[in-house]
Design an enzyme around this catalytic site. Structure first.
Site, PDB file in Angstrom:
ATOM      1  N   ASP A   1      -2.145  50.204  20.576  1.00 15.64           N
ATOM      2  CA  ASP A   1      -0.779  49.780  20.856  1.00 15.64           C
ATOM      3  C   ASP A   1      -0.042  50.873  21.607  1.00 15.64           C
ATOM      4  OD1 ASP A   1       1.780  48.088  20.111  1.00 15.64           O
ATOM      5  OD2 ASP A   1       2.246  50.174  19.616  1.00 15.64           O
TER       6      ASP A   1
ATOM      7  N   LYS B   1       4.144  46.623  26.025  1.00 14.03           N
ATOM      8  CA  LYS B   1       5.442  46.015  25.791  1.00 14.03           C
ATOM      9  C   LYS B   1       6.221  45.849  27.091  1.00 14.03           C
ATOM     10  CE  LYS B   1       5.259  48.043  21.207  1.00 14.03           C
ATOM     11  NZ  LYS B   1       4.158  49.013  21.375  1.00 14.03           N
TER      12      LYS B   1
ATOM     13  N   TYR C   1       7.024  54.936  25.414  1.00 12.59           N
ATOM     14  CA  TYR C   1       6.384  56.063  24.734  1.00 12.59           C
ATOM     15  C   TYR C   1       6.051  57.174  25.727  1.00 12.59           C
ATOM     16  CZ  TYR C   1       5.773  52.494  21.113  1.00 12.59           C
ATOM     17  OH  TYR C   1       5.992  51.495  20.192  1.00 12.59           O
TER      18      TYR C   1
END
Length: 348
Positions: free
Chosen positions: A56, A87, A61
């Site tokens: 993930d 995402k 990030y």
């Protein structure tokens, strides 16, 4: 039934099955400390060698760094052997003044500005940028990321929801119907915000990042129950509550991505006392607890070094007596109605 890194559970009403243990790559974006390239590669290699096959990540990030690093591993592996989630909702752009740009709140990361966009074009641009950073031409799932009041004012949440419901969901539906992705998710940090989103959109799963952990079950009877009732699977995105359930209480302990408050520290000391009485590990309890909920299909703890990854896997498989969970309830440290390992209500 013993849960291992290879145990899989089905996501909602899709055909996708996820390993119950995944690798959360936020720390490789240098959340709390810088991670050099050699350490990042060693951590990812340790995960792969240990059998981890679910990863993930997100543009947020490390402002793209996590996706770059993860792609460095995954592009060398057979595509059919792993599942990768990233995402949408943020795109990355050159900052107006590169010389003075700060990557905060990331300790390190890459020097790119974040642009929020939940419209059709924004979702597609997020998706296409992610493929390039990952050096992959497919991802398995996409998550609508951080459309909540942790990142936005209530007014902006409403504006972005209009983008999402007006055209953004159309983009995700097209990607799913065309086979580009296998499932659509939503990621959320704030109790209540998830319920509001689920009232307006239909998704296959939700990543719950803070409000359902060993330390906090505030959404047990609300969001978690709604997901269960609607057949929406849940991935627990921060099973260590962003740090303190891995490190334990004490100076420097992190909770909800900041310094742990005295109240949180006190509750963790209570959990630690019960762990000591039963010879149980706090990190093991933190990882095993959420997997007992019948809506939960996976947990994705982070790791920034190989030893942390190895310890996480050992914690997943550690033995914890049933009396431990009973004592937590007896002392009011977890919700009386929370499913616990071995209680008979958990998912296999």
């Amino acid at each position: 039934m013993t849960v291992t890194v290879s145990t899989r559970r089905r996501v909602g009403r899709t055909a996708l099955e996820l390993p119950v243990f995944g690798f959360g790559a936020a720390h490789l974006g240098e959340l709390y400390a810088k991670v050099d390239e050699a350490q990042s590669q060693a951590t990812l290699n340790a995960a792969w060698d240990a059998g981890v096959r679910f990863y993930d990540t997100a543009a947020w990030y490390g402002r793209g760094l996590s996706e770059h690093r993860l792609g460095g591993l995954l592009r060398t592996k057979p595509r059919s052997e792993f599942v990768v989630n990233t995402k949408v909702g943020r795109t990355l752009a050159r900052p107006a003044d590169p010389a003075s740009f700060s990557t905060a709140p990331w300790t390190g990361g890459l020097p790119f500005e974040v642009v929020f966009d939940y419209s059709y074009d924004g979702i597609m641009r997020s998706y296409e940028q992610a493929l390039q950073r990952l050096a992959l031409n497919t991802v398995d799932t996409l998550v609508i990321h951080d459309l909540d009041t942790l990142f936005h004012t209530p007014e902006l949440v409403a504006e972005y929801m209009k983008q999402l419901t007006g055209s953004g969901m159309k983009a995700l539906a097209q990607l799913k119907s065309s086979g580009h992705i296998k499932a659509i998710g939503v990621g959320n940090n704030v109790p209540g915000n998830l319920d509001e989103m689920l009232a307006e959109i239909d998704v296959d799963f939700a990543i719950v990042a803070m409000p359902y952990t060993l330390l906090d079950q505030s959404i047990l009877h609300t969001s978690m129950q709604q997901c269960l009732d609607r057949g929406i699977s849940v991935i627990i995105g921060a099973p260590f509550a962003s740090g303190i359930l891995a490190t334990g209480s004490g100076a420097g302990a992190k909770y909800a991505y900041g310094a742990a408050s005295p109240e949180v520290q006190a509750k963790v000391r209570g959990l630690e006392a019960v762990c000591k009485a039963h010879g149980a590990s706090l990190p093991a309890a933190a990882l095993q607890f959420p997997l007992a909920h019948p809506a939960v299909v996976s947990i994705i703890p982070g790791a920034a070094k190989p030893s942390e990854l190895t310890q996480n896997i050992a914690s997943l498989q550690a033995s914890i007596p049933a009396s431990f969970w009973s004592d937590l309830k007896a002392q009011g440290l977890i919700d009386q109605d929370a499913p616990t390992p071995g209680s008979g209500s958990q998912r296999q």
